[in-house]
Structures are given as C-alpha cells and as structure tokens.
Scaffold this motif. Sequence first.
Motif, PDB file in Angstrom:
ATOM      1  N   ARG A 189      38.843  37.222  31.679  1.00  0.00           N
ATOM      2  CA  ARG A 189      38.943  38.266  32.704  1.00  0.00           C
ATOM      3  C   ARG A 189      40.013  37.965  33.744  1.00  0.00           C
ATOM      4  NH1 ARG A 189      32.718  40.049  34.260  1.00  0.00           N
ATOM      5  NH2 ARG A 189      32.016  40.468  32.114  1.00  0.00           N
ATOM      6  N   ALA A 190      40.048  36.748  34.231  1.00  0.00           N
ATOM      7  CA  ALA A 190      41.026  36.397  35.255  1.00  0.00           C
ATOM      8  C   ALA A 190      42.443  36.549  34.719  1.00  0.00           C
ATOM      9  CB  ALA A 190      40.789  34.982  35.754  1.00  0.00           C
ATOM     10  N   PRO A 194      38.002  44.354  35.736  1.00  0.00           N
ATOM     11  CA  PRO A 194      36.661  44.032  35.225  1.00  0.00           C
ATOM     12  C   PRO A 194      35.730  43.486  36.293  1.00  0.00           C
ATOM     13  CG  PRO A 194      38.157  42.254  34.710  1.00  0.00           C
ATOM     14  CD  PRO A 194      38.971  43.285  35.452  1.00  0.00           C
ATOM     15  N   PHE A 195      35.974  43.865  37.531  1.00  0.00           N
ATOM     16  CA  PHE A 195      35.159  43.402  38.659  1.00  0.00           C
ATOM     17  C   PHE A 195      34.724  44.613  39.478  1.00  0.00           C
ATOM     18  CE2 PHE A 195      38.728  40.385  37.970  1.00  0.00           C
ATOM     19  CZ  PHE A 195      38.027  39.338  37.410  1.00  0.00           C
ATOM     20  N   PHE A 196      33.727  44.403  40.343  1.00  0.00           N
ATOM     21  CA  PHE A 196      33.298  45.465  41.248  1.00  0.00           C
ATOM     22  C   PHE A 196      34.201  45.434  42.477  1.00  0.00           C
ATOM     23  CE2 PHE A 196      29.237  44.412  39.020  1.00  0.00           C
ATOM     24  CZ  PHE A 196      29.150  45.601  38.298  1.00  0.00           C
ATOM     25  N   LEU A 197      35.144  46.344  42.520  1.00  0.00           N
ATOM     26  CA  LEU A 197      36.165  46.331  43.565  1.00  0.00           C
ATOM     27  C   LEU A 197      35.584  46.348  44.970  1.00  0.00           C
ATOM     28  CD1 LEU A 197      39.123  48.685  42.548  1.00  0.00           C
ATOM     29  CD2 LEU A 197      39.195  46.264  43.088  1.00  0.00           C
ATOM     30  N   GLU A 198      34.613  47.200  45.173  1.00  0.00           N
ATOM     31  CA  GLU A 198      34.097  47.370  46.532  1.00  0.00           C
ATOM     32  C   GLU A 198      33.355  46.131  47.030  1.00  0.00           C
ATOM     33  OE1 GLU A 198      33.566  52.171  46.748  1.00  0.00           O
ATOM     34  OE2 GLU A 198      31.916  51.015  45.928  1.00  0.00           O
ATOM     35  N   ARG A 199      33.004  45.229  46.134  1.00  0.00           N
ATOM     36  CA  ARG A 199      32.298  44.015  46.524  1.00  0.00           C
ATOM     37  C   ARG A 199      33.163  42.765  46.452  1.00  0.00           C
ATOM     38  NH1 ARG A 199      26.153  44.360  43.973  1.00  0.00           N
ATOM     39  NH2 ARG A 199      25.530  46.295  45.022  1.00  0.00           N
ATOM     40  N   VAL A 228      39.855  40.439  45.098  1.00  0.00           N
ATOM     41  CA  VAL A 228      40.483  41.273  44.080  1.00  0.00           C
ATOM     42  C   VAL A 228      41.241  42.425  44.732  1.00  0.00           C
ATOM     43  CG1 VAL A 228      40.001  42.880  42.184  1.00  0.00           C
ATOM     44  CG2 VAL A 228      38.869  40.652  42.262  1.00  0.00           C
ATOM     45  N   ARG A 229      40.628  43.045  45.741  1.00  0.00           N
ATOM     46  CA  ARG A 229      41.309  44.143  46.428  1.00  0.00           C
ATOM     47  C   ARG A 229      42.593  43.658  47.095  1.00  0.00           C
ATOM     48  NH1 ARG A 229      36.158  45.052  48.523  1.00  0.00           N
ATOM     49  NH2 ARG A 229      36.900  44.617  50.641  1.00  0.00           N
ATOM     50  N   GLN A 230      42.547  42.491  47.704  1.00  0.00           N
ATOM     51  CA  GLN A 230      43.748  41.945  48.352  1.00  0.00           C
ATOM     52  C   GLN A 230      44.835  41.647  47.329  1.00  0.00           C
ATOM     53  OE1 GLN A 230      44.471  41.717  51.613  1.00  0.00           O
ATOM     54  NE2 GLN A 230      42.501  42.742  51.998  1.00  0.00           N
ATOM     55  N   ALA A 231      44.443  41.157  46.176  1.00  0.00           N
ATOM     56  CA  ALA A 231      45.425  40.869  45.130  1.00  0.00           C
ATOM     57  C   ALA A 231      46.102  42.158  44.670  1.00  0.00           C
ATOM     58  CB  ALA A 231      44.747  40.170  43.959  1.00  0.00           C
TER      59      ALA A 231
END
Length: 519
Positions: A256-257, A289-294, A298-301
Amino acid sequence: MLRLAARVSALAGWRRYLAAAAFGGLATLALPPAFAVPVLLLAFPGLLWLLDGAATRRAAFFTGWWFGFGHFLLGLYWISFALLTDIDRFWWMMPFAAAGLPALLAVFVGLATLGLHVLARRLRLGGLARVLAFAMLWTVAEYLRGHVLTGFPWNLIGYSWVGFLPVLQSVAVIGTYGLGLLTVAVAATPALFGDPAESRRRAAGSVAFGLLLVAAIGVAGWVRLSQNDGSTVPGIVVRIVQPNIAQTLKWDPAERARNFERLLEMTAASPAAGGPAPTHVVWPETAVPFFLERDAAVRQAIGSVTPPGGSVITGAPRVRTEPDGTNRFWNSLHAVDGSGAVVASYDKFHLVPFGEYMPLRGVLPVAAIAAGSTDFSAGAGPETLDVAGLPPFSPLVCYEVIFPAAVKNPERRPEWLLNVTNDAWYGISAGPHQHFAIAQARAVEEGLPMVRAANTGISGVVDGYGRISAYLELGTRGVVDAALPEALGNTPYGRIGDWTLVLLLMSFALSTTIARQTP
C-alpha cells in the motif's frame, strides 16, 4: 434467401437452441471493442427465422433465451475475471459469474421473443409489422434490463455505434435506447427476404429504406461534428494518473505505501516537453487505500504534490463510526487542496450487487467481492460538485456511468462529467473497452465532456461529441495532461431523458399498425 430461412426455421430441439446461441454470440461482435455492426444484419434475421419455426410459447421463449445466453456469455465473459483476484475464496462463484449472469439477463430476451410470438398470432402480425414489433419488444426488454433490480444496462445494442461517431450523435436526441431501437429495426429487415408472403420488391424496399435512414443519421451527425471547433475551458489542464496497479497488489498491506508513493511521484512529474503544467489532477477509484479524513499525514502528502491553487481529486474509501460503535463505509471521491484539506466529497450511490454489497445478506451470508464482510453504504444520489478553479462537475464512480439519464443532478446541470474507476478486476479483456465506450456515449447524450481516470485503463478525455482528446491504453502506466473541453448546450436527451424513447416507441407502434394494414 427463402431456402436459407426455411432451413433455419425448420431447426428443432437442441439444434434450434444451439443456432439461437450462435446468432446471439454473433451479435456481440457488433459491440465494443469489435464494432462489427454489419453482423447484426445476419444475427437478428436469424433469430426471427428461428422464431418462425417456434410453434409454442415455450419454444418462442427459449429460442430468445438461448439467443440472449449466447449474446451475454460472449459479451460478459470478463466478469468472472474478478474472482481470480482471490480464487481461494471465490472459486465456487465462478460458474455463477460466467454462466449465471448471462442466464439471468437472457430472460429479458426470452420475454421479448415470447411477447412477439403472442402478439404476432393475436394481431396477425407479419412482414414489416412483425419486424417493427420485434424491435420495440427488444428495446423494452433492454430498458427493463437497465432498471429492474437496480439495473444492468451494459452492452446495449446502441453502443455498437460508438465506433462510428457521426451515427452516435443521434443519442443526443434519442438516447442509447432509442438508437438501439432504430438499429434493431434496420438490422432485422433482411428477415423479410425469408418471408414467403412478402414480395422481394417490398423486402428490398424496406431494407433500402432502413439503410438510407442510418445513412441520413450519419450525414446529420457528420454535419454536427464539422460545425464544432473543439473549444476548451481556458486556463485548465487536467492531469490523469493511471498507476496500473494489479488488483492482487492494490490492497496488499506490504504494497500500500509503495502504491501510494507511485501516485505521488506520477503526480509530481514534470509535464511533457513544451506542455503546460497541470492545474488539477485526477486519480482513479479507491486510488488512496487509506481513510483520508482520518489520516492527516496522507492528506499532507497529497497536498504537497497538488498544483498551486488546484486540487487532487481521488477515489478513497470513507468510514464513519455510528453511536452504537459500528462502522459504515462508503466508496467515495474526495478533492484535496494544496493545504491537505478535503474540500469536497462524494459518496457512490449506485452500488454493484455482489461486488459492493450482498443483496439479501440475511439469506446469503457471504462476503461481497469488493466490500468484504461489511457492505458499502449508498450515497444520496447524483451531485454537482464545486472545486476551486474548476467548472462544476458530476462525479461518477465506476459503473455509475453506465446508466443513461442518471449521471447528473437534474436540478443543477454540471459542465463536465468525471468518471473514476478501477477496472483492474477484469485484466486485459473486453470489459474495460466496453466501459470506456459506454462513457463516450454518456458524454454525447448529455453534451458534456467526460474525464475518465482508470487504475489500469482505459483513461482519457472525451468531449461532448464523443471525440477522444486524450487517451491512456489499457494495461499501461502513465499520465496524460489535457485541456478540459467546453460543455455544449443542453441536448434534447439531456433535458427530457428517456421520454424521447416513449415518443419513438409510440411512432413505431403507429408504423406497425400502418404496416399491418398495408397489403
């Protein structure tokens, strides 16, 4: 021709049904990716000749059913590929996916031929009247297939013309169902040469008129295409990212990463030499493949590779914990700006049965293929989203794009359509080609450009005339930067939807009555 028709209609038993399945399979070749439209001039007359020899209602139904079974078996073979991604769990479903779905969809064709059998005898329909009645019943069956039990309007006969854009322009007025009605009527007219009660002159005249009608539609479409200069929205360049991640690796915890890093790298890549920098980026369905809002990291990336003043629009799952502690999940789309904030979201509303949820889960306590043990929840319906720097658009996740007249909020018309999907489930097969062609038809129906991002392809940009201005091949990794075509004025079909089909069916019913009364 009379001798051939007599030999076909004389077939009985398994020979009749085998011939029906063969004619149905032949008709599939008219659809994408083959677009061999002339085969319909043999497939549909062959079906009508077989029905000439069907003396009972049972024979009429099963003649149509076998035609439909052969048609859908060949056209939808790729659906079973989805099970290969986890064959250890879903091996037992292979027969149901490969043959069960075609068998179910074939019922609609069987009902159409049964209806023709009954009407032809009660109303004494013969010759051209019977051909027109057959076209109407086929189209009604297609419409029902597109709506009953959430609907599955895949491989409608009208999609045969996606490879011939001048003819496809007609769907801006009559829709894909309407174009299918005309197509079946014209393609079935050679059956008249096998009717002993029909003069060769009248049969030839009917065939000639049908072909001239198609030619006239094509000329009108050519004129429509020639009058457009391909205008685009100033200052907008959309980058479509196609990471080409195999389904077996997409949700692998060890991958995933790396998969996410690949998306970031492709998004940050420099534009082609001399090309303008993208202003906005689109990733495919569930690309993250992640929960963006949590997940702030990931959002910063994502924000770090977002074009200045623009956004990255991506598919990602969404979760919400209910007061009772249970979780609800959505297959969603999010827009992330340069600060890493989610500035707009959309939840898929038309879910895939057995893929994203299990119908009658209490009766069928098995996992959905994509959703697992917990079903996805459905969103509120078609929406028009606003994202800074972009005209308002209608998001469509995966197969939401296959439903005519259901791809936009009727209260607020968008200026473009966005389809994100993951067709990696189906490998290198006809499925993704069919999916892309369907998206082209939606663009022409609505007069709206379509931007499409698919994990493994086919991705691209299509204008409101169905013309492709950007394209990424199936099974390839890459990005494409493209201008956003301007929206056209609202089309007749975009305004009133399938009411155009009602008008067409009424005119066909009148024509059938006239043909029935003409000696």
